[in-house]
Design a protein around this motif. Structure first.
Motif, mmCIF file in Angstrom:
data_model
loop_
_atom_site.group_PDB
_atom_site.id
_atom_site.type_symbol
_atom_site.label_atom_id
_atom_site.label_comp_id
_atom_site.label_asym_id
_atom_site.label_seq_id
_atom_site.Cartn_x
_atom_site.Cartn_y
_atom_site.Cartn_z
ATOM 1 N N UNK A 97 15.670 24.252 8.155
ATOM 2 C CA UNK A 97 15.819 25.002 9.413
ATOM 3 C C UNK A 97 15.318 26.442 9.302
ATOM 4 N N UNK A 98 15.475 27.042 8.133
ATOM 5 C CA UNK A 98 14.984 28.414 7.962
ATOM 6 C C UNK A 98 13.461 28.454 8.000
ATOM 7 N N UNK A 99 12.822 27.389 7.475
ATOM 8 C CA UNK A 99 11.362 27.307 7.551
ATOM 9 C C UNK A 99 10.901 27.190 9.007
ATOM 10 N N UNK A 136 0.837 -1.209 0.000
ATOM 11 C CA UNK A 136 0.000 0.000 0.000
ATOM 12 C C UNK A 136 0.870 1.256 0.000
ATOM 13 N N UNK A 137 0.378 2.270 -0.652
ATOM 14 C CA UNK A 137 1.134 3.512 -0.734
ATOM 15 C C UNK A 137 1.210 4.161 0.640
ATOM 16 N N UNK A 138 2.407 4.664 0.960
ATOM 17 C CA UNK A 138 2.571 5.357 2.246
ATOM 18 C C UNK A 138 1.623 6.552 2.328
ATOM 19 N N UNK A 139 0.912 6.652 3.426
ATOM 20 C CA UNK A 139 0.029 7.785 3.622
ATOM 21 C C UNK A 139 0.491 8.558 4.845
ATOM 22 N N UNK A 140 1.179 9.653 4.575
ATOM 23 C CA UNK A 140 1.674 10.485 5.670
ATOM 24 C C UNK A 140 0.765 11.703 5.792
ATOM 25 N N UNK A 141 0.147 11.819 6.919
ATOM 26 C CA UNK A 141 -0.740 12.959 7.158
ATOM 27 C C UNK A 141 0.085 14.084 7.774
ATOM 28 N N UNK A 142 0.557 14.980 6.903
ATOM 29 C CA UNK A 142 1.452 16.047 7.352
ATOM 30 C C UNK A 142 0.665 17.343 7.490
ATOM 31 N N UNK A 143 0.598 17.840 8.679
ATOM 32 C CA UNK A 143 -0.142 19.079 8.936
ATOM 33 C C UNK A 143 0.830 20.154 9.414
ATOM 34 N N UNK A 144 0.471 21.374 9.154
ATOM 35 C CA UNK A 144 1.295 22.508 9.589
ATOM 36 C C UNK A 144 0.887 22.904 11.005
ATOM 37 N N UNK A 149 8.132 29.466 11.763
ATOM 38 C CA UNK A 149 7.736 28.858 13.040
ATOM 39 C C UNK A 149 6.766 27.685 12.830
ATOM 40 N N UNK A 150 7.188 26.765 11.952
ATOM 41 C CA UNK A 150 6.375 25.573 11.673
ATOM 42 C C UNK A 150 7.094 24.328 12.205
ATOM 43 N N UNK A 151 6.314 23.260 12.375
ATOM 44 C CA UNK A 151 6.879 22.004 12.877
ATOM 45 C C UNK A 151 7.834 21.386 11.867
ATOM 46 N N UNK A 152 8.752 20.548 12.334
ATOM 47 C CA UNK A 152 9.808 19.972 11.495
ATOM 48 C C UNK A 152 9.237 19.112 10.374
ATOM 49 N N UNK A 153 8.169 18.340 10.672
ATOM 50 C CA UNK A 153 7.574 17.483 9.637
ATOM 51 C C UNK A 153 7.130 18.309 8.437
ATOM 52 N N UNK A 154 6.448 19.398 8.708
ATOM 53 C CA UNK A 154 5.947 20.256 7.637
ATOM 54 C C UNK A 154 7.111 20.912 6.898
ATOM 55 N N UNK A 155 8.122 21.348 7.623
ATOM 56 C CA UNK A 155 9.280 22.012 7.018
ATOM 57 C C UNK A 155 10.025 21.061 6.076
ATOM 58 N N UNK A 156 10.219 19.806 6.504
ATOM 59 C CA UNK A 156 10.901 18.817 5.654
ATOM 60 C C UNK A 156 10.099 18.573 4.378
ATOM 61 N N UNK A 157 8.799 18.409 4.537
ATOM 62 C CA UNK A 157 7.938 18.135 3.387
ATOM 63 C C UNK A 157 7.935 19.316 2.412
#
Length: 539
Positions: free
Chosen positions: A90-92, A22-30, A97-105
């Motif tokens: 890191x600049x994001x 199954x395709x990875x489903x990552x629920x990434x929220x800001x 001022x967003x979470x790391x998950x959102x910044x990486x994505x």
């Protein structure tokens, strides 16, 4: 029964139950964060953790796939460690001022969009690697460290929209019968790994989740998938598989025989190798020698230029294993799509035509001298020759020969033993083929690299899938250049081999023999088929 057509990547026949990934489903929220320092530290720790995981995975890949394939994970590490990419994340975190998950994505999307906008097929394929490793960082940040491959318990046909290289490496090879995906490319890392696993692989298939658990037959030769095959199809494929196994046994019977046609023509059948892990297979195949040792693996192995001693030990080990059979080492053909960060080379709009091959080596003379010293020192332990890539002029050859004399004088002064090292050049450009009579006067042998010769002659970038239909390796122009090179060299008593993909094309073997080509150098799996063809040839 349902039949689906895809693009074959690696031949072979497999049958068994389908396991649908199954395709990875990552629920990434800001999420707005208040503590920038703590969130940045969380990101940094995730990067450290993924590096540790990649190191463990590298050891597995090294054992199962060999050093050149394990280098895929080094590419992943370079992505994680890339200063521009990390600073973007890191600049994001800092500025938005967003979470790391959102910044990486977000940073990953921006980078991939930039690559895709360049319209380069190679970079398009590499976006899959970037998304794969960034997804793993997000998983760590989310506390999810499991993989889809962990749930495979019995041998299955792996089917997915897309399989990432890291997932493919994590798989237990004994439990994978074949690979079928919707996404992918014949030059993608996952396709390359499937070839190394020696299992059927097909891409470009509109896969369905409903296939999970159903029985299927995979034909890696034709690119066909048979879901719930009927009795007649099963019978036909049982016969086809039996014939394939019989042919394989027949090839083994030719192992100890000399590569001589019925008419008495000798063709040296040699092996191409990409790292030290390939040498044992070359010995097992009874290859006449190593016709092409791609030395780039040493330059991609670490974060700096390989030392003279590191190269010496590698070349020496190959020479000893080959037991006085000739080992032809190609000097570093770095550049183009292979650019280690430590070399500090700018990206080029047309890298195949750019700063690579002998141009790089002559420009960075210390690098070439270090490699030549290692090659000459290793020649004291076996039959070693050297050849130089991407030659276009006599001036280049004369410069190379002058440097060789300097190296021999230095080694003699240092009282280091060395043997005779035959000098060869690669005919990969129309220019080199046209003046091959002039070039052959100065060297001991010529080796035709048909991959580059084809793309330069036909003006077709072999990394660009959009113009793949124009890449015709047996185009009359290519065959004329090969014939011209052979005739020019033979008039001077010099031998010519072919070491590109064309050397393994059985439909052209008799043509090459008739031309007088002295040797064919191919990947080890092709040696047995070629040997049988040569022995049965009437020429």
């Amino acid at each position: 029964m349902e039949v689906f057509q895809g693009i074959p990547v690696f031949g072979g026949i497999a049958e068994g139950e389908i396991f649908f990934f199954p395709k990875d489903k990552r629920n990434i929220v800001c999420v707005r964060i208040s503590n920038v320092e703590k969130e940045t530290e969380r990101y940094e720790k995730a990067c450290e953790q993924i590096i540790e995981q990649l190191d463990v995975l590298y050891e597995k890949a090294l054992t199962e796939f060999g050093e050149s394939r394990a280098k895929i994970l080094d590419i992943y590490k370079l992505i994680v460690q890339d200063r521009e990419y990390r600073e973007s994340v890191k600049s994001l975190i800092r500025d938005k001022r967003v979470n790391a998950e959102y910044a990486v994505n977000y940073a990953t999307d921006e980078l991939c969009e930039r690559f895709l906008s360049l319209g380069d097929e190679y970079l398009r394929v590499r976006t899959s690697d970037i998304r794969d490793i960034s997804g793993k960082i997000i998983d760590i940040l989310n506390g999810d460290t499991g993989t889809r491959a962990d749930s495979i318990k019995e041998p299955v046909i792996a089917v997915a929209d897309e399989l990432t290289p890291s997932e493919t490496i994590k798989m237990d090879k004994s439990k994978i019968l074949a690979i079928v995906t919707k996404q992918g490319s014949t030059i993608s890392h996952t396709s390359i790994l499937a070839k190394t696993m020696n299992i059927p692989a097909i891409i470009g298939v509109t896969v369905k989740k409903g296939w999970n658990g159903r029985f299927a037959i995979i034909d890696g030769y034709t690119g066909q998938i048979f879901i719930d095959p009927d009795e007649e199809t099963r019978r036909l494929y049982n016969e086809k598989r039996s014939r394939a196994e019989s042919i394989k046994r027949q090839y083994s019977a030719f192992k100890s025989r000399q590569d001589i046609t019925k008419g008495g023509r000798r063709v040296l059948l040699c092996a191409n190798i990409s790292d030290l892990s390939d040498v044992d297979a070359a010995v097992e195949s009874n290859a006449a020698g190593i016709g092409l040792l791609r030395s780039e693996f040493l330059y991609l192995k670490s974060g700096n230029y390989p030392t003279e001693d590191e190269q010496f030990e590698a070349y020496k080990s190959v020479a000893l294993k080959m037991n006085n059979k000739e080992v032809v080492i190609r000097t570093c053909d770095m550049g183009g799509d292979k650019i280690p960060q430590y070399m500090h080379m700018p990206r080029e709009s047309n890298p195949a035509m750019g700063y690579r091959g002998i141009r790089l080596s002559l420009d960075r003379k210390d690098m070439l001298i270090t490699q030549l010293r290692a090659i000459y020192r290793a020649s004291a332990y076996g039959n070693i020759s050297v050849m130089y890539p991407l030659i276009i002029s006599l001036d280049e050859v004369m410069s190379i020969l002058k440097i060789n004399e300097e190296v021999k004088e230095e080694l003699a002064a240092d009282k280091l033993p060395f043997g005779k090292v035959r000098q060869g050049i690669m005919i990969e450009t129309p220019a080199a083929a046209i003046i091959s009579d002039i070039l052959a006067e100065q060297v001991d042998f010529l080796s035709i690299g048909t991959n580059d010769l084809t793309q330069y002659t036909l003006a077709v970038d072999r990394q660009n899938a959009r113009i793949d239909k124009y890449y015709d390796s047996d185009h009359p122009a290519i065959l004329r250049l090969i014939r011209m090179t052979v005739e020019n060299a033979h008039r001077l008593g010099k031998k010519v081999s072919i070491c590109g993909e064309l050397a393994a094309d059985l439909s052209l073997t008799d043509t090459f023999i008739e031309m007088g080509v002295d040797g064919l150098s191919v990947s080890v799996p092709y040696i047995y088929k070629l040997r049988e063809h040569i022995i049965n040839s009437e020429l």
